[in-house]
Design a protein around this motif. Structure first.
Motif, mmCIF file in Angstrom:
data_model
loop_
_atom_site.group_PDB
_atom_site.id
_atom_site.type_symbol
_atom_site.label_atom_id
_atom_site.label_comp_id
_atom_site.label_asym_id
_atom_site.label_seq_id
_atom_site.Cartn_x
_atom_site.Cartn_y
_atom_site.Cartn_z
ATOM 1 N N UNK A 1 0.805 -1.215 0.000
ATOM 2 C CA UNK A 1 0.000 0.000 0.000
ATOM 3 C C UNK A 1 0.833 1.259 0.000
ATOM 4 N N UNK A 2 1.928 1.251 0.756
ATOM 5 C CA UNK A 2 2.791 2.429 0.832
ATOM 6 C C UNK A 2 3.457 2.693 -0.517
ATOM 7 N N UNK A 3 3.947 1.645 -1.156
ATOM 8 C CA UNK A 3 4.587 1.816 -2.463
ATOM 9 C C UNK A 3 3.587 2.263 -3.524
ATOM 10 N N UNK A 4 2.355 1.795 -3.430
ATOM 11 C CA UNK A 4 1.322 2.262 -4.350
ATOM 12 C C UNK A 4 1.095 3.764 -4.192
ATOM 13 N N UNK A 5 1.125 4.247 -2.955
ATOM 14 C CA UNK A 5 0.973 5.688 -2.701
ATOM 15 C C UNK A 5 2.142 6.462 -3.307
ATOM 16 N N UNK A 6 3.351 5.949 -3.147
ATOM 17 C CA UNK A 6 4.509 6.615 -3.737
ATOM 18 C C UNK A 6 4.370 6.688 -5.254
ATOM 19 N N UNK A 7 3.961 5.578 -5.852
ATOM 20 C CA UNK A 7 3.798 5.546 -7.310
ATOM 21 C C UNK A 7 2.726 6.526 -7.768
ATOM 22 N N UNK A 8 1.635 6.617 -7.017
ATOM 23 C CA UNK A 8 0.532 7.508 -7.395
ATOM 24 C C UNK A 8 0.940 8.974 -7.359
ATOM 25 N N UNK A 9 1.989 9.288 -6.560
ATOM 26 C CA UNK A 9 2.468 10.666 -6.475
ATOM 27 C C UNK A 9 3.725 10.885 -7.314
ATOM 28 N N UNK A 10 4.043 9.899 -8.136
ATOM 29 C CA UNK A 10 5.180 10.053 -9.037
ATOM 30 C C UNK A 10 6.524 10.028 -8.339
ATOM 31 N N UNK A 11 6.595 9.378 -7.184
ATOM 32 C CA UNK A 11 7.847 9.325 -6.425
ATOM 33 C C UNK A 11 8.614 8.069 -6.806
ATOM 34 N N UNK A 12 9.777 8.257 -7.403
ATOM 35 C CA UNK A 12 10.622 7.126 -7.798
ATOM 36 C C UNK A 12 11.123 6.411 -6.540
ATOM 37 N N UNK A 13 11.031 5.088 -6.551
ATOM 38 C CA UNK A 13 11.422 4.343 -5.359
ATOM 39 C C UNK A 13 11.796 2.912 -5.730
ATOM 40 N N UNK A 14 12.491 2.270 -4.821
ATOM 41 C CA UNK A 14 12.729 0.838 -4.944
ATOM 42 C C UNK A 14 12.193 0.162 -3.686
ATOM 43 N N UNK A 15 11.846 -1.084 -3.849
ATOM 44 C CA UNK A 15 11.372 -1.900 -2.733
ATOM 45 C C UNK A 15 12.377 -3.037 -2.524
ATOM 46 N N UNK A 16 12.843 -3.196 -1.305
ATOM 47 C CA UNK A 16 13.845 -4.207 -1.047
ATOM 48 C C UNK A 16 13.584 -4.875 0.300
ATOM 49 N N UNK A 17 14.489 -5.782 0.717
ATOM 50 C CA UNK A 17 14.222 -6.526 1.937
ATOM 51 C C UNK A 17 15.511 -7.014 2.592
ATOM 52 N N UNK A 18 15.384 -7.379 3.859
ATOM 53 C CA UNK A 18 16.489 -8.001 4.578
ATOM 54 C C UNK A 18 15.991 -9.208 5.347
ATOM 55 N N UNK A 19 16.834 -10.262 5.485
ATOM 56 C CA UNK A 19 18.071 -10.393 4.715
ATOM 57 C C UNK A 19 17.763 -10.549 3.236
#
Length: 212
Positions: free
Chosen positions: A25-43
């Motif tokens: 949901x958070x990444x969808x919000x970033x995309x809707x506002x045109x904010x370039x982002x990556x999604x990653x994880x640990x480990x």
């Protein structure tokens, strides 16, 4: 949200708190506002770190607690230098599923029971090998009993998920510890809300942080 200021965001919590849904949901919000982002994880997150993830999560792995901790930091070092720092330098936001707070919670408390000397060693590793901390960390806070029940409905448990309830109670105490000591960075969110409310809380906090 301030598009001109790329942020490093981590999302934390014990098993079954709903991190994946919240990140979706958070990444969808970033995309809707045109904010370039990556999604990653640990480990994980980088090629080497993903290989180490397979070892760390495999139920076939026979790893002692100290080796587990060092493997976590080896994976993190590669992840930070190969993925996180380049993305931020490129003006992208980084949204990471788990980071240093999970290490304190899972290894420092889950494995070591909050032993002060062990926590000091973990902090030493953080200070020495983590060149960039998250700007904001969202801790999805949920009773570990409920989280374990939720996680139990998923696929076959991995090496961490296979631990007993006492492990997850200790891990939960680790997140409480981190929140108490880093309240300026860690924003606590009640994870028993709806997914939409959780994401709204995250966005609201980011906006407040931008204005402060």
């Amino acid at each position: 949200m301030n598009i001109l200021s790329p942020k490093f965001i981590s999302i934390e919590g014990t098993e079954g708190v709903g991190k994946t849904t919240a990140i979706d949901g958070f990444c969808q919000k970033l995309s809707s506002q045109g904010i370039a982002h990556i999604r990653t994880r640990e480990p994980g997150g980088s090629k080497l770190a993903e290989c180490l993830r397979e070892i760390l999560l495999s139920n076939k792995s026979d790893i002692d607690d100290d080796t587990e901790l060092l493997l976590m930091f080896a994976a993190r070092s590669d992840h930070v230098h190969k993925v996180i720092l380049p993305a931020l330098a490129d003006g992208k936001w980084v949204v990471c599923d788990r980071f240093i707070d999970s290490t304190v919670a899972y290894q420092g408390f889950g494995r070591y029971g909050g032993n002060p000397s062990k926590l000091a060693k973990i902090q030493y590793l953080i200070d020495g090998f983590v060149p960039r901390l998250p700007d904001v960390t969202f801790w999805l806070d949920l009773d570990p009993v409920i989280g374990i029940q939720r996680a139990g409905k998923r696929s076959v448990a991995d090496r961490f998920e296979s631990n007993d309830s006492s492990f997850f109670y200790r891990t939960y105490q680790g997140f409480i510890h981190q929140h108490q000591h880093h309240a300026h960075r860690i924003h606590r969110i009640h994870a028993n809300q709806s997914p939409n409310d959780i994401v709204s809380d995250m966005i609201r906090h980011i906006n407040q942080t931008d204005k402060s």
